[in-house]
Design a protein around this motif. Sequence first.
Motif, PDB file in Angstrom:
ATOM      1  N   ASP A 100       0.826  -1.207   0.000  1.00 37.34           N
ATOM      2  CA  ASP A 100       0.000   0.000   0.000  1.00 37.34           C
ATOM      3  C   ASP A 100       0.859   1.256   0.000  1.00 37.34           C
ATOM      4  OD1 ASP A 100      -2.402  -1.337  -0.129  1.00 37.34           O
ATOM      5  OD2 ASP A 100      -2.778  -1.268   2.026  1.00 37.34           O
ATOM      6  N   ARG A 103       2.021   1.858  -3.444  1.00 36.62           N
ATOM      7  CA  ARG A 103       0.949   2.436  -4.272  1.00 36.62           C
ATOM      8  C   ARG A 103       0.823   3.934  -3.999  1.00 36.62           C
ATOM      9  NH1 ARG A 103      -3.997   1.358  -3.837  1.00 36.62           N
ATOM     10  NH2 ARG A 103      -4.108   0.521  -1.707  1.00 36.62           N
ATOM     11  N   GLU A 151      -7.506  12.431  -1.483  1.00 38.77           N
ATOM     12  CA  GLU A 151      -6.964  11.665  -2.604  1.00 38.77           C
ATOM     13  C   GLU A 151      -6.109  10.506  -2.095  1.00 38.77           C
ATOM     14  OE1 GLU A 151      -4.960  12.604  -6.973  1.00 38.77           O
ATOM     15  OE2 GLU A 151      -4.797  14.070  -5.357  1.00 38.77           O
ATOM     16  N   ALA A 154      -8.424   7.852  -0.733  1.00 39.04           N
ATOM     17  CA  ALA A 154      -9.131   7.130  -1.792  1.00 39.04           C
ATOM     18  C   ALA A 154      -8.230   6.089  -2.448  1.00 39.04           C
ATOM     19  CB  ALA A 154      -9.650   8.113  -2.835  1.00 39.04           C
ATOM     20  N   VAL A 155      -6.962   6.426  -2.666  1.00 40.72           N
ATOM     21  CA  VAL A 155      -6.027   5.472  -3.262  1.00 40.72           C
ATOM     22  C   VAL A 155      -5.826   4.278  -2.344  1.00 40.72           C
ATOM     23  CG1 VAL A 155      -3.588   5.123  -3.839  1.00 40.72           C
ATOM     24  CG2 VAL A 155      -4.826   7.076  -4.779  1.00 40.72           C
ATOM     25  N   ALA A 157      -7.867   3.117  -0.175  1.00 42.42           N
ATOM     26  CA  ALA A 157      -9.102   2.335  -0.078  1.00 42.42           C
ATOM     27  C   ALA A 157      -9.358   1.494  -1.313  1.00 42.42           C
ATOM     28  CB  ALA A 157     -10.291   3.270   0.162  1.00 42.42           C
ATOM     29  N   ASP A 158      -8.769   1.868  -2.448  1.00 45.29           N
ATOM     30  CA  ASP A 158      -8.958   1.150  -3.711  1.00 45.29           C
ATOM     31  C   ASP A 158      -7.737   0.274  -3.951  1.00 45.29           C
ATOM     32  OD1 ASP A 158      -9.315   0.227  -6.275  1.00 45.29           O
ATOM     33  OD2 ASP A 158      -9.447   2.213  -7.207  1.00 45.29           O
ATOM     34  N   GLU A 159      -7.864  -1.020  -3.728  1.00 44.83           N
ATOM     35  CA  GLU A 159      -6.710  -1.914  -3.800  1.00 44.83           C
ATOM     36  C   GLU A 159      -6.103  -2.008  -5.203  1.00 44.83           C
ATOM     37  OE1 GLU A 159      -7.673  -5.703  -2.171  1.00 44.83           O
ATOM     38  OE2 GLU A 159      -8.145  -4.913  -0.174  1.00 44.83           O
ATOM     39  N   ASP A 160      -6.839  -1.568  -6.215  1.00 43.22           N
ATOM     40  CA  ASP A 160      -6.315  -1.614  -7.583  1.00 43.22           C
ATOM     41  C   ASP A 160      -5.577  -0.339  -7.975  1.00 43.22           C
ATOM     42  OD1 ASP A 160      -7.319  -4.179  -8.073  1.00 43.22           O
ATOM     43  OD2 ASP A 160      -9.272  -3.393  -8.672  1.00 43.22           O
ATOM     44  N   ALA A 161      -5.767   0.729  -7.222  1.00 38.21           N
ATOM     45  CA  ALA A 161      -5.156   2.003  -7.582  1.00 38.21           C
ATOM     46  C   ALA A 161      -3.630   1.912  -7.520  1.00 38.21           C
ATOM     47  CB  ALA A 161      -5.654   3.106  -6.645  1.00 38.21           C
TER      48      ALA A 161
END
Length: 232
Positions: A100, A103, A151, A154-155, A157-161
């Motif tokens: 994470d 990311r 922002e 949000a990144v 929280a979104d495992e694909d981001a």
Amino acid sequence: MRVEIWSDIACPWCYIGKARFEKGLAAFAHRDAIEVVHRSFELDPGRGRGDTEPVIDMLAGKYGRTREEARAMEEHVASTARAEGLDYRTDGRDHGSTFDLHRLLHLAKARGRQDALLDLAYRANFAEERSVFDPGTLTALGAAAGLPEDEARAVLADEDAYAEDVRADEREAAALGATGVPFFVLDRRYGLSGAQPAETFTRALEQAWQGRTPEPSAPGIPACDPEGSCAV
């Protein structure tokens, strides 16, 4: 000229290597013409989110050492870090998945705040009593580095981001033959591994600068230094 650095926030030699590289870069005559890009490398890619353990326990298990021997390993790294002017705690630190954080570093790269976030994350992990494996801490670090807090949240929280960006960096590291970090690639022509002395980085930059070409070829990859890098 571009310098790419593969590293992992869980790697103490990356923490030390970044400081030494920056000292070497400061002594390089053309330092203002150098673009530094940080790339992702996970030392523990199979570890799941939320799966953390004390660093001493991880080291003892990974290297087959007693807890006392693992503590001695940490003290050795700590003394090296402190010699570079870096704070380093040997007790109370955890080890976990850094996916994470990688990311979030890619988001920071897109916003021009990558180096700032990396410095804050290293300090939180090695010098402060803050867990970089907690989403709340990561969000706060992102905000402190200059990212919009919503922002960053949000990144995370979104495992694909930015997940593919992390994996692409790791595939490239494998293609280059990197099995440990820190790993430095200069001008896509020269490879350097481990937390080398600052003077070594300055010489490498000078060599790369003198030999730079408009369309450089792939770098040669040296063996990793077990005393100055973290291996998978």
